[in-house]
Design a protein around this motif. Structure first.
Motif, short mmCIF file in Angstrom:
data_model
loop_
_atom_site.label_atom_id
_atom_site.label_comp_id
_atom_site.label_asym_id
_atom_site.label_seq_id
_atom_site.Cartn_x
_atom_site.Cartn_y
_atom_site.Cartn_z
N TYR A 1 0.86 -1.31 -0.02
CA TYR A 1 -0.01 0.03 -0.01
C TYR A 1 0.89 1.22 -0.19
O TYR A 1 1.35 1.68 0.99
CB TYR A 1 -0.74 0.15 1.21
CG TYR A 1 -1.90 -0.98 1.69
CD1 TYR A 1 -3.11 -0.83 0.83
CD2 TYR A 1 -1.52 -2.09 2.26
CE1 TYR A 1 -3.98 -2.12 0.89
CE2 TYR A 1 -2.36 -3.21 2.49
CZ TYR A 1 -3.74 -3.24 1.93
OH TYR A 1 -4.34 -4.16 1.98
N ASP A 2 1.32 1.89 -1.01
CA ASP A 2 2.04 3.00 -1.18
C ASP A 2 1.29 4.50 -0.90
O ASP A 2 -0.03 4.41 -0.98
CB ASP A 2 2.57 3.29 -2.56
CG ASP A 2 3.62 2.22 -3.10
OD1 ASP A 2 4.14 1.58 -2.10
OD2 ASP A 2 3.89 2.17 -4.02
N LYS A 3 1.90 5.33 -0.14
CA LYS A 3 1.19 6.51 0.05
C LYS A 3 1.64 7.58 -0.38
O LYS A 3 3.07 7.73 -0.49
CB LYS A 3 1.33 6.47 1.64
CG LYS A 3 0.65 7.84 2.40
CD LYS A 3 0.43 7.78 3.69
CE LYS A 3 -0.57 9.03 4.21
NZ LYS A 3 0.40 9.97 5.11
N LEU A 4 0.89 8.50 -1.28
CA LEU A 4 1.22 9.53 -1.84
C LEU A 4 1.27 10.83 -0.74
O LEU A 4 0.27 11.07 -0.05
CB LEU A 4 0.39 10.00 -2.78
CG LEU A 4 0.51 11.30 -3.48
CD1 LEU A 4 1.80 11.34 -4.38
CD2 LEU A 4 -0.62 11.36 -4.65
N GLU A 5 2.47 11.41 -0.32
CA GLU A 5 2.74 12.25 0.59
C GLU A 5 1.85 13.63 0.47
O GLU A 5 1.88 13.73 -1.02
CB GLU A 5 3.92 12.19 1.34
CG GLU A 5 4.40 11.02 1.87
CD GLU A 5 4.04 10.53 3.08
OE1 GLU A 5 3.34 11.22 3.68
OE2 GLU A 5 4.28 9.56 3.25
N GLU A 6 1.63 14.42 1.38
CA GLU A 6 1.03 15.77 0.81
C GLU A 6 2.20 16.41 -0.10
O GLU A 6 1.68 17.45 -0.80
CB GLU A 6 1.02 16.76 2.21
CG GLU A 6 0.07 15.98 3.04
CD GLU A 6 -1.18 16.77 3.27
OE1 GLU A 6 -0.97 17.98 3.75
OE2 GLU A 6 -2.28 16.25 3.06
N ASP A 7 3.54 16.06 0.18
CA ASP A 7 4.66 16.89 -0.50
C ASP A 7 4.78 16.44 -1.89
O ASP A 7 5.70 16.74 -2.72
CB ASP A 7 5.83 17.15 0.37
CG ASP A 7 6.59 15.59 0.60
OD1 ASP A 7 6.03 14.67 0.22
OD2 ASP A 7 7.76 15.72 1.26
N GLY A 8 3.80 15.31 -2.03
CA GLY A 8 4.07 14.69 -3.64
C GLY A 8 4.99 13.49 -3.53
O GLY A 8 5.23 13.13 -4.75
N THR A 9 5.72 13.24 -2.51
CA THR A 9 6.81 12.14 -2.60
C THR A 9 5.96 10.66 -2.20
O THR A 9 4.96 10.71 -1.47
CB THR A 9 7.81 12.13 -1.75
OG1 THR A 9 7.30 12.38 -0.37
CG2 THR A 9 8.61 13.57 -1.83
N ILE A 10 6.52 9.87 -2.73
CA ILE A 10 6.31 8.24 -2.21
C ILE A 10 7.42 7.59 -1.76
O ILE A 10 8.53 7.42 -2.41
CB ILE A 10 5.54 7.45 -3.28
CG1 ILE A 10 4.46 7.99 -4.09
CG2 ILE A 10 5.22 5.86 -2.97
CD1 ILE A 10 4.52 8.93 -5.17
N LYS B 1 8.53 7.47 -7.99
CA LYS B 1 8.93 7.09 -6.34
C LYS B 1 10.16 7.09 -5.83
O LYS B 1 10.92 7.20 -6.70
CB LYS B 1 8.08 5.61 -5.96
CG LYS B 1 6.66 5.37 -6.47
CD LYS B 1 6.35 3.95 -6.08
CE LYS B 1 4.74 3.60 -6.77
NZ LYS B 1 4.29 2.34 -6.49
N LYS B 2 10.27 7.03 -4.59
CA LYS B 2 11.61 6.88 -4.00
C LYS B 2 12.61 5.85 -4.71
O LYS B 2 13.85 5.85 -5.20
CB LYS B 2 11.79 6.91 -2.76
CG LYS B 2 12.92 7.14 -1.97
CD LYS B 2 13.02 7.00 -0.38
CE LYS B 2 14.17 7.44 0.23
NZ LYS B 2 14.16 7.35 1.70
N SER B 3 11.86 4.72 -5.14
CA SER B 3 12.50 3.70 -5.60
C SER B 3 12.96 3.85 -7.06
O SER B 3 13.78 3.26 -7.65
CB SER B 3 11.44 2.36 -5.78
OG SER B 3 10.32 2.58 -6.35
#
Ligand code: BGP
Length: 469
Positions: free
Chosen positions: A375-384, A452-454
């Motif tokens: 379950y990935d989460k899209l953070e408020e700052d637009g990052t995953i 994403k970070k990956s």
């Protein structure tokens, strides 16, 4: 076994990632596409249908640009049979050919090697209505389809995969959403379907070698080493039997053109062995794959199952084996952790599996799936921030390098998935991609692509040819 020094990944190692047509493309009825069994199946409650998916059909240029930014050397995708031949064995849909021509050209323009799966769980619905793989004529339809693919794309595609996870279609068709058999003896019918697919694959391999002189072709099953629950000989025997039924049946036919003896005696014992026609063995024997592609997520662990036992659960999926009375019983491996979706995580098992396959067949290997659904989460700052995925992939790449050092000839690594897409039976929320697709189960939102970070991590892995992980 420890190594003082590790071998490097080969110079032209095929770093990339994978998708499949019905899980990523969308445009399920556009530009003349016929329906597939995935378009007509009853989706599991709470999960979306496959009509839009990641809308890759309309976003493929943008997606390939992102793959190129990550440095992909290869992209493994599947061709939708019913986009190319809407009813499976009739007219060729020129718009479908055009789409895949554009896709392949776009990849090549970005120096990305196309690795093409010919059939990934999405049999044309029109063929299913005529009996699907239970009908021997589906072999001819596949042969004709394969010729259409080789003739249209064989000038540019050098790596072909015949059928994705034929073994999972036979063992876990219900989870994958493959049409249920109407036959009274379901298992017998399934192994008949399997025999037809094996013949279709053998014929396609032969035709590929005749039409596309520079191309290589191989099967793409889901292969994983099977551990015994304990060192009790009965458990070891059960593990061997299950491995024969799950793994070697498929690869022995593909590589040696013969049925695995243990798997065959299992079928005979149950009265579910397929009917053969004269000449079938010759067809199987004459086909030779150039490599073995395989998908790996985690190992399986089994115990013996005594006749008369009644505690086997029903269900299961590609990585969760339930068992079969009197044959084997799927159990959990207490040494392994699990993903949020219940699949065990076993990087060392990846090395074990690579060694085991190479030891049996001595053909070059390509990993065409491996990855973490989460379950990935899209953070408020637009990052995953998918550090868990990085951790999973990193540990598997480390083991791949160890396997190479052990002597395994590994040509490439294409984890699942290049970009978020719909899971076989667990919806869009089970994400695997390096690229986030901004949609939910039922709200399509703007379908924006977000790195994403990956994504950044994998880019460095590829740029350093696996040195920097
Ligand atoms: C493999 C299939 C893929 C893919 C993957 C992840 O078995 O070849 O199509 O979906 O597993 O599985 P799931 O989607 O069930 O999480």
């Amino acid at each position: 076994m420890f190594h003082k020094e590790l071998k490097a990944f080969p110079k032209n190692f095929l770093w990339g990632a994978s998708t499949s047509a019905y899980q990523v493309e969308g445009a399920y009825n556009e530009d003349g596409k016929g329906l597939s069994v995935q378009d007509t199946k009853d989706v599991i409650e709470g999960t979306p249908d496959f009509k839009v998916a990641s809308d890759h059909y309309h976003h493929y240029k943008e997606d390939i640009a992102l793959f190129a930014e990550m440095g992909f050397k290869a992209y493994r995708f599947s061709i939708s049979w019913s986009r190319v031949i809407p009813d499976g064995d009739g007219e060729v849909n020129l718009k479908g050919i055009e789409f895949y021509n554009n896709l392949i050209d776009e990849l090549i323009a970005h120096d990305i090697e196309p690795i093409v799966t010919m059939y990934h769980f999405d049999l044309p619905y029109a063929l299913q209505l005529k009996g699907g793989w239970s009908n021997r004529e589906t072999i001819d339809a596949f042969v004709r389809y394969s010729k259409v693919l080789f003739e249209n794309f064989g000038d540019r595609v050098r790596y072909w995969l015949t059928i994705n996870e034929e073994n999972m279609m036979i063992l876990h068709g219900a989870a994958i959403g493959i049409g249920d058999s109407q036959n009274d003896n379901i298992q017998k019918d399934l192994y008949q379907q399997n025999h037809h697919m094996l013949l279709a694959q053998a014929k396609a391999m032969q035709i590929c070698h005749t039409i596309c002189m520079n191309a290589k072709i191989g099967p793409a099953p889901n292969i994983t080493s099977i551990y015994p629950k304990t060192s009790k000989p009965e458990d070891v025997l059960a593990a061997q039997t299950f491995s024969a039924i799950r793994n070697w049946l498929y690869l022995d036919v593909a590589v040696y053109g013969k049925y695995n003896d243990i798997a065959w005696s299992y079928m005979v014992e149950k009265g579910i062995e397929p009917n053969m026609e004269d000449g079938d063995f010759r067809i199987l024997r004459e086909a030779k794959p150039d490599f073995i592609a395989f998908n790996y997520y985690c190992t399986g662990t089994v115990a013996e199952s005594k006749i008369g036992e009644t505690d086997l659960k029903t269900g299961g999926d590609q990585q969760i084996s339930v068992g079969e009375y009197g044959v084997y019983k799927g159990t959990q491996n207490e040494n392994l952790q699990k993903t949020e979706f219940g699949w065990e995580i076993d990087p060392i098992g990846f090395r074990i599996t690579l060694r085991e396959i190479y030891d049996r067949y001595h053909l070059p290997l390509i990993v065409t799936e491996n990855g973490l659904g989460a379950y990935d989460k899209l953070e408020e700052d637009g990052t995953i921030n998918d550090d868990y995925r990085i951790d999973y992939l990193k540990k598997h790449i480390e083991q791949a390098r160890l396997a190479i050092t052990d002597g395994v000839d590994l040509l490439g690594y294409c984890p699942w998935s290049a970009i978020d897409l719909i899971s076989t039976h667990q919806g869009f929320k089970k994400r695997y991609g390096f690229i986030y697709v901004n949609r939910d189960e039922f709200d399509l939102k703007d379908l924006n692509r977000i790195r994403k970070k990956s994504f950044y991590w994998y880019k460095d892995v590829i740029a350093s040819n696996g040195e920097k992980i």
